[in-house]
Design a protein around this motif. Structure first.
Motif, PDB file in Angstrom:
ATOM      1  N   GLU A   1      -9.365   5.678   1.046  1.00 12.50           N
ATOM      2  CA  GLU A   1      -8.422   4.659   1.530  1.00 12.50           C
ATOM      3  C   GLU A   1      -7.283   5.301   2.325  1.00 12.50           C
ATOM      4  OE1 GLU A   1      -5.676   0.984  -0.129  1.00 12.50           O
ATOM      5  OE2 GLU A   1      -7.220   1.835  -1.428  1.00 12.50           O
ATOM      6  N   ALA A   2      -6.787   6.439   1.853  1.00 15.15           N
ATOM      7  CA  ALA A   2      -5.715   7.141   2.580  1.00 15.15           C
ATOM      8  C   ALA A   2      -6.207   7.585   3.953  1.00 15.15           C
ATOM      9  CB  ALA A   2      -5.235   8.337   1.772  1.00 15.15           C
TER      10      ALA A   2
ATOM     11  N   ARG B   1      -5.102  11.333  -5.609  1.00 19.38           N
ATOM     12  CA  ARG B   1      -4.412  10.071  -5.371  1.00 19.38           C
ATOM     13  C   ARG B   1      -3.237  10.357  -4.448  1.00 19.38           C
ATOM     14  NH1 ARG B   1      -8.573   8.236  -6.389  1.00 19.38           N
ATOM     15  NH2 ARG B   1      -9.175   7.250  -8.338  1.00 19.38           N
ATOM     16  N   TRP B   2      -3.060   9.490  -3.475  1.00 22.87           N
ATOM     17  CA  TRP B   2      -2.089   9.705  -2.404  1.00 22.87           C
ATOM     18  C   TRP B   2      -1.053   8.602  -2.332  1.00 22.87           C
ATOM     19  CZ3 TRP B   2      -2.773  14.301  -0.008  1.00 22.87           C
ATOM     20  CH2 TRP B   2      -4.024  14.893  -0.117  1.00 22.87           C
ATOM     21  N   ASP B   3       0.185   8.973  -2.088  1.00 25.91           N
ATOM     22  CA  ASP B   3       1.255   8.053  -1.724  1.00 25.91           C
ATOM     23  C   ASP B   3       1.285   8.107  -0.195  1.00 25.91           C
ATOM     24  OD1 ASP B   3       3.954   7.473  -0.676  1.00 25.91           O
ATOM     25  OD2 ASP B   3       4.488   7.215  -2.776  1.00 25.91           O
ATOM     26  N   LEU B   4       0.960   7.002   0.459  1.00 26.03           N
ATOM     27  CA  LEU B   4       0.815   7.024   1.922  1.00 26.03           C
ATOM     28  C   LEU B   4       2.091   7.426   2.654  1.00 26.03           C
ATOM     29  CD1 LEU B   4      -1.524   3.976   2.560  1.00 26.03           C
ATOM     30  CD2 LEU B   4      -2.092   6.406   2.646  1.00 26.03           C
TER      31      LEU B   4
ATOM     32  N   VAL C   1      -3.290   5.662  -3.658  1.00 28.51           N
ATOM     33  CA  VAL C   1      -4.616   5.293  -3.176  1.00 28.51           C
ATOM     34  C   VAL C   1      -5.518   6.519  -3.211  1.00 28.51           C
ATOM     35  CG1 VAL C   1      -3.728   3.425  -1.730  1.00 28.51           C
ATOM     36  CG2 VAL C   1      -4.016   5.709  -0.750  1.00 28.51           C
ATOM     37  N   GLY C   2      -6.813   6.273  -3.209  1.00 34.03           N
ATOM     38  CA  GLY C   2      -7.788   7.355  -3.187  1.00 34.03           C
ATOM     39  C   GLY C   2      -7.878   7.994  -1.818  1.00 34.03           C
TER      40      GLY C   2
ATOM     41  N   ALA D   1      -6.424   4.672   6.319  1.00 29.18           N
ATOM     42  CA  ALA D   1      -5.088   4.249   6.751  1.00 29.18           C
ATOM     43  C   ALA D   1      -4.544   5.160   7.846  1.00 29.18           C
ATOM     44  CB  ALA D   1      -4.133   4.232   5.558  1.00 29.18           C
TER      45      ALA D   1
ATOM     46  N   THR E   1       0.820  -1.206   0.000  1.00 29.83           N
ATOM     47  CA  THR E   1       0.000   0.000   0.000  1.00 29.83           C
ATOM     48  C   THR E   1       0.856   1.257   0.000  1.00 29.83           C
ATOM     49  OG1 THR E   1      -1.715  -1.172   1.210  1.00 29.83           O
ATOM     50  CG2 THR E   1      -1.854   1.214   1.214  1.00 29.83           C
TER      51      THR E   1
ATOM     52  N   ARG F   1     -12.447  11.050   5.645  1.00 28.84           N
ATOM     53  CA  ARG F   1     -12.035  11.445   4.289  1.00 28.84           C
ATOM     54  C   ARG F   1     -12.283  12.925   4.031  1.00 28.84           C
ATOM     55  NH1 ARG F   1     -15.113  12.359   0.391  1.00 28.84           N
ATOM     56  NH2 ARG F   1     -13.722  11.538  -1.199  1.00 28.84           N
TER      57      ARG F   1
ATOM     58  N   ARG G   1       1.946   2.348  -3.662  1.00 27.94           N
ATOM     59  CA  ARG G   1       0.976   2.570  -4.727  1.00 27.94           C
ATOM     60  C   ARG G   1       0.130   3.760  -4.339  1.00 27.94           C
ATOM     61  NH1 ARG G   1      -4.270   0.391  -3.613  1.00 27.94           N
ATOM     62  NH2 ARG G   1      -4.239  -0.796  -1.701  1.00 27.94           N
TER      63      ARG G   1
END
Length: 68
Positions: free
Chosen positions: A13-14, A46-49, A9-10, A17, A4, A22, A7
């Motif tokens: 999902e971010a 879109r996010w890179d965690l 994520v929207g 996490a 995760t 949201r 990749r």
């Protein structure tokens, strides 16, 4: 989940996490407090965690260090 972190994520999902809502993450992005990794043609963030956690840690926001 190690995969995760590498990749995009929207927002939902971010936020899950990080243990935040949201709408909070979307509001921070709109205010320029955090910057998404990219934006889709349709305008979805879109996010890179890993990068998002680093941004939040820089701001001193708790969920960034939560390990979520």
């Amino acid at each position: 989940m190690a995969d995760t972190a590498h990749r995009l994520v929207g927002t939902g999902e971010a936020a899950r996490a990080l243990g935040i809502d949201r709408t909070t993450l979307a509001r921070w992005a709109a205010a320029g407090s955090v910057t998404p990794a990219s934006r889709t043609v349709g305008g979805h963030l879109r996010w890179d965690l890993d990068k998002l956690r680093a941004q939040l840690a820089e701001l001193g926001v708790g969920p960034a260090t939560d390990g979520g």
